[in-house]
Each structure stands twice: as C-alpha cells, then as structure tokens.
Design a protein around this motif. Structure first.
Motif, PDB file in Angstrom:
ATOM      1  N   PHE A   2      22.375 -11.771  36.767  1.00  0.00           N
ATOM      2  CA  PHE A   2      22.774 -10.644  37.597  1.00  0.00           C
ATOM      3  C   PHE A   2      21.701  -9.564  37.534  1.00  0.00           C
ATOM      4  N   PRO A   3      21.778  -8.566  38.407  1.00  0.00           N
ATOM      5  CA  PRO A   3      20.782  -7.492  38.370  1.00  0.00           C
ATOM      6  C   PRO A   3      20.722  -6.809  36.998  1.00  0.00           C
ATOM      7  N   ASN A   4      19.518  -6.457  36.597  1.00  0.00           N
ATOM      8  CA  ASN A   4      19.246  -5.701  35.379  1.00  0.00           C
ATOM      9  C   ASN A   4      19.570  -6.477  34.095  1.00  0.00           C
ATOM     10  N   ALA A   5      19.464  -7.800  34.143  1.00  0.00           N
ATOM     11  CA  ALA A   5      19.745  -8.631  32.960  1.00  0.00           C
ATOM     12  C   ALA A   5      18.521  -8.774  32.060  1.00  0.00           C
ATOM     13  N   GLY A   6      17.324  -8.471  32.584  1.00  0.00           N
ATOM     14  CA  GLY A   6      16.106  -8.592  31.793  1.00  0.00           C
ATOM     15  C   GLY A   6      15.191  -9.710  32.238  1.00  0.00           C
ATOM     16  N   LYS A   7      15.389 -10.215  33.437  1.00  0.00           N
ATOM     17  CA  LYS A   7      14.577 -11.328  33.942  1.00  0.00           C
ATOM     18  C   LYS A   7      13.111 -10.946  34.074  1.00  0.00           C
ATOM     19  N   LEU A  75      13.747 -26.488  36.265  1.00  0.00           N
ATOM     20  CA  LEU A  75      14.580 -26.002  35.171  1.00  0.00           C
ATOM     21  C   LEU A  75      15.102 -24.625  35.553  1.00  0.00           C
ATOM     22  N   LEU A  76      16.396 -24.426  35.397  1.00  0.00           N
ATOM     23  CA  LEU A  76      17.001 -23.114  35.642  1.00  0.00           C
ATOM     24  C   LEU A  76      17.158 -22.397  34.317  1.00  0.00           C
ATOM     25  N   VAL A  77      16.828 -21.119  34.290  1.00  0.00           N
ATOM     26  CA  VAL A  77      17.039 -20.298  33.105  1.00  0.00           C
ATOM     27  C   VAL A  77      17.979 -19.171  33.519  1.00  0.00           C
ATOM     28  N   PHE A  78      19.165 -19.191  32.960  1.00  0.00           N
ATOM     29  CA  PHE A  78      20.152 -18.146  33.230  1.00  0.00           C
ATOM     30  C   PHE A  78      20.013 -17.086  32.146  1.00  0.00           C
ATOM     31  N   ILE A  79      19.917 -15.832  32.547  1.00  0.00           N
ATOM     32  CA  ILE A  79      19.819 -14.723  31.598  1.00  0.00           C
ATOM     33  C   ILE A  79      21.022 -13.812  31.807  1.00  0.00           C
ATOM     34  N   LEU A  80      21.777 -13.625  30.731  1.00  0.00           N
ATOM     35  CA  LEU A  80      22.947 -12.755  30.791  1.00  0.00           C
ATOM     36  C   LEU A  80      22.752 -11.578  29.845  1.00  0.00           C
ATOM     37  N   ASP A  81      23.082 -10.406  30.324  1.00  0.00           N
ATOM     38  CA  ASP A  81      23.005  -9.168  29.546  1.00  0.00           C
ATOM     39  C   ASP A  81      24.259  -9.072  28.694  1.00  0.00           C
ATOM     40  N   ILE A  82      24.120  -9.326  27.394  1.00  0.00           N
ATOM     41  CA  ILE A  82      25.291  -9.382  26.519  1.00  0.00           C
ATOM     42  C   ILE A  82      25.975  -8.025  26.363  1.00  0.00           C
ATOM     43  N   THR A  83      25.300  -6.936  26.673  1.00  0.00           N
ATOM     44  CA  THR A  83      25.928  -5.613  26.536  1.00  0.00           C
ATOM     45  C   THR A  83      27.033  -5.394  27.571  1.00  0.00           C
ATOM     46  N   ARG A  84      27.071  -6.224  28.596  1.00  0.00           N
ATOM     47  CA  ARG A  84      28.130  -6.114  29.621  1.00  0.00           C
ATOM     48  C   ARG A  84      29.467  -6.660  29.141  1.00  0.00           C
ATOM     49  N   LEU A 117      20.972 -15.210  26.162  1.00  0.00           N
ATOM     50  CA  LEU A 117      21.749 -13.981  26.023  1.00  0.00           C
ATOM     51  C   LEU A 117      20.773 -12.887  25.652  1.00  0.00           C
ATOM     52  N   ASN A 118      20.626 -11.926  26.534  1.00  0.00           N
ATOM     53  CA  ASN A 118      19.618 -10.875  26.369  1.00  0.00           C
ATOM     54  C   ASN A 118      20.266  -9.566  25.926  1.00  0.00           C
ATOM     55  N   LYS A 119      19.432  -8.697  25.376  1.00  0.00           N
ATOM     56  CA  LYS A 119      19.816  -7.359  24.925  1.00  0.00           C
ATOM     57  C   LYS A 119      20.771  -7.408  23.737  1.00  0.00           C
ATOM     58  N   ILE A 120      20.712  -8.482  22.969  1.00  0.00           N
ATOM     59  CA  ILE A 120      21.605  -8.641  21.833  1.00  0.00           C
ATOM     60  C   ILE A 120      21.388  -7.557  20.781  1.00  0.00           C
ATOM     61  N   ASP A 121      20.170  -7.006  20.755  1.00  0.00           N
ATOM     62  CA  ASP A 121      19.876  -5.922  19.815  1.00  0.00           C
ATOM     63  C   ASP A 121      20.652  -4.643  20.134  1.00  0.00           C
ATOM     64  N   ALA A 122      21.127  -4.509  21.370  1.00  0.00           N
ATOM     65  CA  ALA A 122      21.871  -3.323  21.776  1.00  0.00           C
ATOM     66  C   ALA A 122      23.383  -3.571  21.829  1.00  0.00           C
ATOM     67  N   TYR A 123      23.790  -4.784  21.478  1.00  0.00           N
ATOM     68  CA  TYR A 123      25.215  -5.142  21.568  1.00  0.00           C
ATOM     69  C   TYR A 123      26.015  -4.501  20.453  1.00  0.00           C
ATOM     70  N   GLU A 124      27.126  -3.891  20.810  1.00  0.00           N
ATOM     71  CA  GLU A 124      28.063  -3.328  19.835  1.00  0.00           C
ATOM     72  C   GLU A 124      29.423  -3.920  20.078  1.00  0.00           C
ATOM     73  N   GLN A 125      30.060  -4.381  19.010  1.00  0.00           N
ATOM     74  CA  GLN A 125      31.387  -4.980  19.159  1.00  0.00           C
ATOM     75  C   GLN A 125      32.459  -3.929  19.235  1.00  0.00           C
TER      76      GLN A 125
END
Length: 125
Positions: A2-7, A75-84, A117-125
């Motif tokens: 999706f937009p702004n995922a870090g591609k 090859l498809l590479v899916f990038i998901l922003d985990i902070t979402r 799974l991108n932005k894992i460093d910014a993920y807060e549970q």
C-alpha cells in the motif's frame, strides 16, 4: 504494498536508484527501476511500483497504468507497514493486495513471492 509502506526506501537501499522518498503517501507516481550488481557479474533488476489502492484492478488510483508493470515480474515482493496493524489486520491487508493482483490478471498472484514486514523498529504493541 500500500502507499507509504517503504517500497521506494527499499529500492534505494538495494540499488543505486534514487526514487523520491517522503513521509506521506503517493510519493511514487511512476515505477522506478534499480539494478543490483553482484561481484560475479550477475544482475538483478528491481522495480518499485507505486502503492496499490483497493480497486486498482478496476483502474482506481493509478490502476492499470502501473499494474501492467507487475505482469513482467518473475518474483513479487509484498511490503507491509507493520505500524498500521494496531488498526488493521496484517492478513487482511496481504489478502487485499493479492486479491487486487488476481482480479487484474488471473494467475498473477500465484507467482513466487516474498512478504516483508517493514518499519518494525517503530512498531509498538
């Protein structure tokens, strides 16, 4: 992704390509291509496709103008922003991306793929 995922950030990190990167969605309005050069003369071409939006298969957003570039991939590479994922479902977002590809062209989503799974460093549970 999706937009702004870090591609674009990933493409810039892997290659010498300099795609535009900004902290807001829809920065990438056209595909960017980068080449990864290996020391043994092998090369890998990587494309950064603009962020997918729901309904792209029906030509919403940039729709067909960028989905046609996906047809040429091996090859498809899916990038998901985990902070979402404090508000949405990781599996649901992945399924939405796969559905858009499959609705655009049957069999497209069946190609080999990676899920990042991108932005894992910014993920807060």
């Amino acid at each position: 992704g999706f937009p702004n995922a870090g591609k674009s950030t990933l493409l810039g990190a892997l290659s010498k390509s300099k795609p535009e990167v900004a902290p807001y969605p829809f920065t990438t309005l056209r595909p960017y291509v980068g080449v990864i050069e290996y020391t043994d003369t092998e090369r890998l071409t990587v494309a950064d496709i603009p962020g997918l939006v729901e309904g792209a298969a029906e030509n919403r957003g940039l729709g067909h103008s960028f989905l046609r570039h996906v047809e040429r991939t091996n090859l498809l590479v899916f990038i998901l922003d985990i902070t979402r994922y404090n508000t949405t479902s990781l599996a649901g977002d992945f399924a939405a991306l796969v559905t858009e590809l499959e609705e655009y062209q049957e069999g497209l989503a069946s190609r080999p793929c990676l899920l990042i799974l991108n932005k894992i460093d910014a993920y807060e549970q």
